[in-house]
Design a protein around this motif. Structure first.
Motif, short mmCIF file in Angstrom:
data_model
loop_
_atom_site.label_atom_id
_atom_site.label_comp_id
_atom_site.label_asym_id
_atom_site.label_seq_id
_atom_site.Cartn_x
_atom_site.Cartn_y
_atom_site.Cartn_z
N LEU A 41 45.45 72.11 -65.60
CA LEU A 41 45.33 73.00 -64.32
C LEU A 41 45.21 74.44 -64.74
O LEU A 41 44.99 75.33 -63.82
CB LEU A 41 46.36 72.40 -63.42
CG LEU A 41 46.12 70.87 -62.89
CD1 LEU A 41 47.45 70.38 -62.04
CD2 LEU A 41 44.73 70.61 -62.12
N GLY A 42 46.22 74.91 -65.55
CA GLY A 42 46.50 76.19 -65.75
C GLY A 42 45.85 77.07 -66.62
O GLY A 42 45.91 78.25 -66.90
N VAL A 43 44.86 76.23 -67.36
CA VAL A 43 43.75 77.07 -68.76
C VAL A 43 43.19 78.29 -67.94
O VAL A 43 42.45 78.07 -66.80
CB VAL A 43 43.04 76.15 -69.34
CG1 VAL A 43 41.99 76.89 -70.18
CG2 VAL A 43 43.51 74.95 -70.16
N GLU A 44 43.67 79.56 -68.40
CA GLU A 44 43.00 80.77 -67.69
C GLU A 44 41.54 81.23 -68.43
O GLU A 44 40.94 81.51 -67.73
CB GLU A 44 43.83 81.87 -68.17
CG GLU A 44 45.33 81.92 -67.51
CD GLU A 44 44.98 82.36 -65.74
OE1 GLU A 44 43.91 82.75 -65.34
OE2 GLU A 44 46.05 81.97 -64.99
N GLY A 45 41.54 80.86 -69.52
CA GLY A 45 40.39 81.25 -70.30
C GLY A 45 39.30 80.41 -70.19
O GLY A 45 39.32 79.67 -68.93
N SER A 46 38.11 80.33 -71.14
CA SER A 46 37.11 79.16 -70.72
C SER A 46 37.72 77.77 -70.83
O SER A 46 38.31 77.45 -71.65
CB SER A 46 36.03 79.46 -71.90
OG SER A 46 35.11 78.32 -71.76
N PHE A 47 37.29 76.94 -69.90
CA PHE A 47 37.82 75.57 -69.90
C PHE A 47 37.05 74.82 -70.76
O PHE A 47 37.43 74.04 -71.55
CB PHE A 47 37.47 75.19 -68.41
CG PHE A 47 38.36 73.91 -68.18
CD1 PHE A 47 39.75 73.86 -68.20
CD2 PHE A 47 37.77 72.70 -67.65
CE1 PHE A 47 40.36 72.86 -68.01
CE2 PHE A 47 38.48 71.50 -67.28
CZ PHE A 47 39.76 71.69 -67.27
N ASP A 137 29.73 90.95 -67.19
CA ASP A 137 29.62 91.32 -65.62
C ASP A 137 30.45 90.50 -64.87
O ASP A 137 30.57 90.72 -63.73
CB ASP A 137 28.05 90.53 -65.28
CG ASP A 137 26.95 91.34 -66.05
OD1 ASP A 137 27.33 92.47 -66.67
OD2 ASP A 137 25.67 90.95 -65.93
N TRP A 138 30.95 89.17 -65.46
CA TRP A 138 31.62 88.20 -64.61
C TRP A 138 33.22 88.43 -64.90
O TRP A 138 33.65 88.01 -65.97
CB TRP A 138 31.19 86.78 -65.12
CG TRP A 138 29.66 86.57 -64.32
CD1 TRP A 138 28.72 86.74 -65.05
CD2 TRP A 138 29.33 86.23 -63.17
NE1 TRP A 138 27.50 86.39 -64.26
CE2 TRP A 138 27.87 86.05 -63.02
CE3 TRP A 138 30.15 86.09 -61.84
CZ2 TRP A 138 27.29 85.79 -61.81
CZ3 TRP A 138 29.36 85.46 -60.59
CH2 TRP A 138 28.00 85.41 -60.75
N SER A 139 33.96 88.15 -63.77
CA SER A 139 35.27 87.92 -63.92
C SER A 139 35.86 86.93 -63.19
O SER A 139 35.32 86.66 -62.09
CB SER A 139 36.26 89.22 -63.98
OG SER A 139 35.90 89.78 -62.44
N ARG A 140 36.82 85.95 -63.68
CA ARG A 140 37.66 85.19 -62.97
C ARG A 140 38.72 85.43 -61.90
O ARG A 140 39.49 86.24 -61.97
CB ARG A 140 38.09 83.81 -63.71
CG ARG A 140 38.21 82.62 -63.10
CD ARG A 140 39.39 81.97 -63.43
NE ARG A 140 39.11 81.26 -64.87
CZ ARG A 140 38.83 80.05 -65.21
NH1 ARG A 140 38.04 79.58 -64.43
NH2 ARG A 140 38.68 79.71 -66.33
N GLY A 141 38.55 84.90 -60.84
CA GLY A 141 39.69 85.32 -59.66
C GLY A 141 40.75 84.08 -60.06
O GLY A 141 40.83 83.47 -60.89
N PRO A 142 41.77 84.13 -59.01
CA PRO A 142 43.01 83.23 -59.20
C PRO A 142 42.51 81.79 -59.13
O PRO A 142 41.56 81.40 -58.71
CB PRO A 142 44.08 83.71 -58.25
CG PRO A 142 43.24 84.69 -57.44
CD PRO A 142 41.79 84.93 -57.94
N LEU A 143 43.29 81.08 -60.06
CA LEU A 143 42.83 79.40 -59.93
C LEU A 143 43.38 78.88 -58.75
O LEU A 143 44.87 79.20 -58.13
CB LEU A 143 43.49 78.83 -61.27
CG LEU A 143 42.78 78.92 -62.50
CD1 LEU A 143 43.47 78.57 -63.57
CD2 LEU A 143 41.57 77.90 -62.34
N GLU A 144 42.80 77.88 -58.15
CA GLU A 144 43.54 76.93 -57.14
C GLU A 144 43.71 75.73 -57.75
O GLU A 144 42.88 75.10 -58.70
CB GLU A 144 42.50 76.98 -55.76
CG GLU A 144 42.34 78.30 -55.07
CD GLU A 144 41.42 78.11 -54.09
OE1 GLU A 144 41.73 77.38 -53.03
OE2 GLU A 144 40.26 78.71 -54.15
N VAL A 145 44.58 74.86 -57.06
CA VAL A 145 44.80 73.63 -57.34
C VAL A 145 44.43 72.62 -56.40
O VAL A 145 44.75 72.85 -55.19
CB VAL A 145 46.30 73.29 -58.06
CG1 VAL A 145 46.49 72.00 -58.23
CG2 VAL A 145 46.56 74.08 -59.01
#
Ligand code: ISJ
Length: 188
Positions: A41-47, A137-145
Motif C-alpha cells: 500500500l505504501g510503495v512510492e515508486g513504480s508499482f 512530464d508526469w509526477s505522482r501525487g499522494p497515495l490514498e488507501v
C-alpha cells in the motif's frame, strides 16, 4: 459479485471502495492495513517495478477493457472533471508467477490524451507505469488507501490509488491488491 455504477449502469468486477487519505487513517478502520499488505500500500515508486522485483519467474499485464467510458461520479469529482464527461478507461490484471496479484483501473481524462499523451491509448500489454515513470512530464501525487466492500472470497479487500499530474492535467491509477500478493501461501 459485480458492483454496478448507479449512474452508468456499467458493471465492474471491482468492489465498491471507501477511499482514505492516509495509511494511518485506513489502519484505524481496518487491521489488515497494518499487516503484510502495508508494504504494497505504501510503495512510492513504480508499482509495476516493485511487482516485477517480487517475481521469481514471470510478470505480465493482461488488458481486460480499454476504451472511452464514463467514470463514476466519485472518480469525476476526484479528477475534477465534469460528471458526465467520458474518459479513456483502462482495466488490467497484473499477474506474477502465474497468479493474479493486482487489478488496476486507470481513468485518463481526454485532455491527457493529446500530444505525447496519445501513446496512452496504445499501451496494450505494456505496463502504464513504465510509461509514466520514464517520462519527465508526469509526477505522482499522494497515495490514498482504499477499503473494499468485498462480497466474495478472493475479491480484493484493499486498494491504493493516486493521481499522476502533467502540467495542469491529471489521470488516476487505482490498484486493487489480491490476497495472493501479500498473504503467504498456506501449507501444501
Ligand atoms: C502506475 C503504475 O502502473 C501500473 C500499470 C498499470 C497498467 O498497465 O495499466 C496500471 C496500474 C499500475 O499498477 C505503476 O507501475 O506505478
Amino acid at each position: 459479485m459485480l458492483s454496478k455504477d448507479s449512474e452508468t449502469g456499467r458493471q465492474s468486477p471491482l468492489p465498491e471502495t471507501h477511499w482514505l487519505r492516509s495509511l494511518s487513517a485506513a489502519g484505524l478502520q481496518s487491521p489488515e492495513v497494518r499487516g503484510p499488505a502495508r508494504y504494497w500500500l505504501g510503495v512510492e515508486g513504480s508499482f509495476t517495478r516493485a511487482l516485477q522485483q517480487q517475481c521469481r519467474e514471470a510478470f505480465h499485464v493482461e488488458v481486460c477493457t480499454e476504451g472511452f467510458a464514463r467514470p463514476s461520479a466519485e472518480e469525476a469529482r476526484r479528477l475534477d472533471i465534469p460528471p458526465r464527461q467520458q474518459a479513456w478507461i483502462r482495466e488490467v490484471r497484473l499477474c506474477g508467477d502465474h497468479q493474479l496479484w493486482v487489478l488496476a483501473r486507470t481513468v485518463i481524462p481526454v485532455p491527457c490524451l493529446e500530444g505525447r499523451g496519445r501513446q496512452l491509448r496504445h499501451l496494450g500489454s505494456r505496463p502504464l507505469g513504465a510509461y509514466l515513470f520514464s517520462s519527465p512530464d508526469w509526477s505522482r501525487g499522494p497515495l490514498e488507501v482504499g477499503l473494499c466492500r468485498a462480497t466474495q472470497p478472493g475479491q480484493p479487500r484493499l486498494a491504493r490509488r493516486s493521481l499522476f499530474h502533467c502540467q495542469h492535467q491529471a489521470l488516476m491509477v487505482c490498484e486493487y491488491l489480491l490476497p495472493d500478493l501479500y498473504l503467504p501461501a498456506g501449507p501444501l
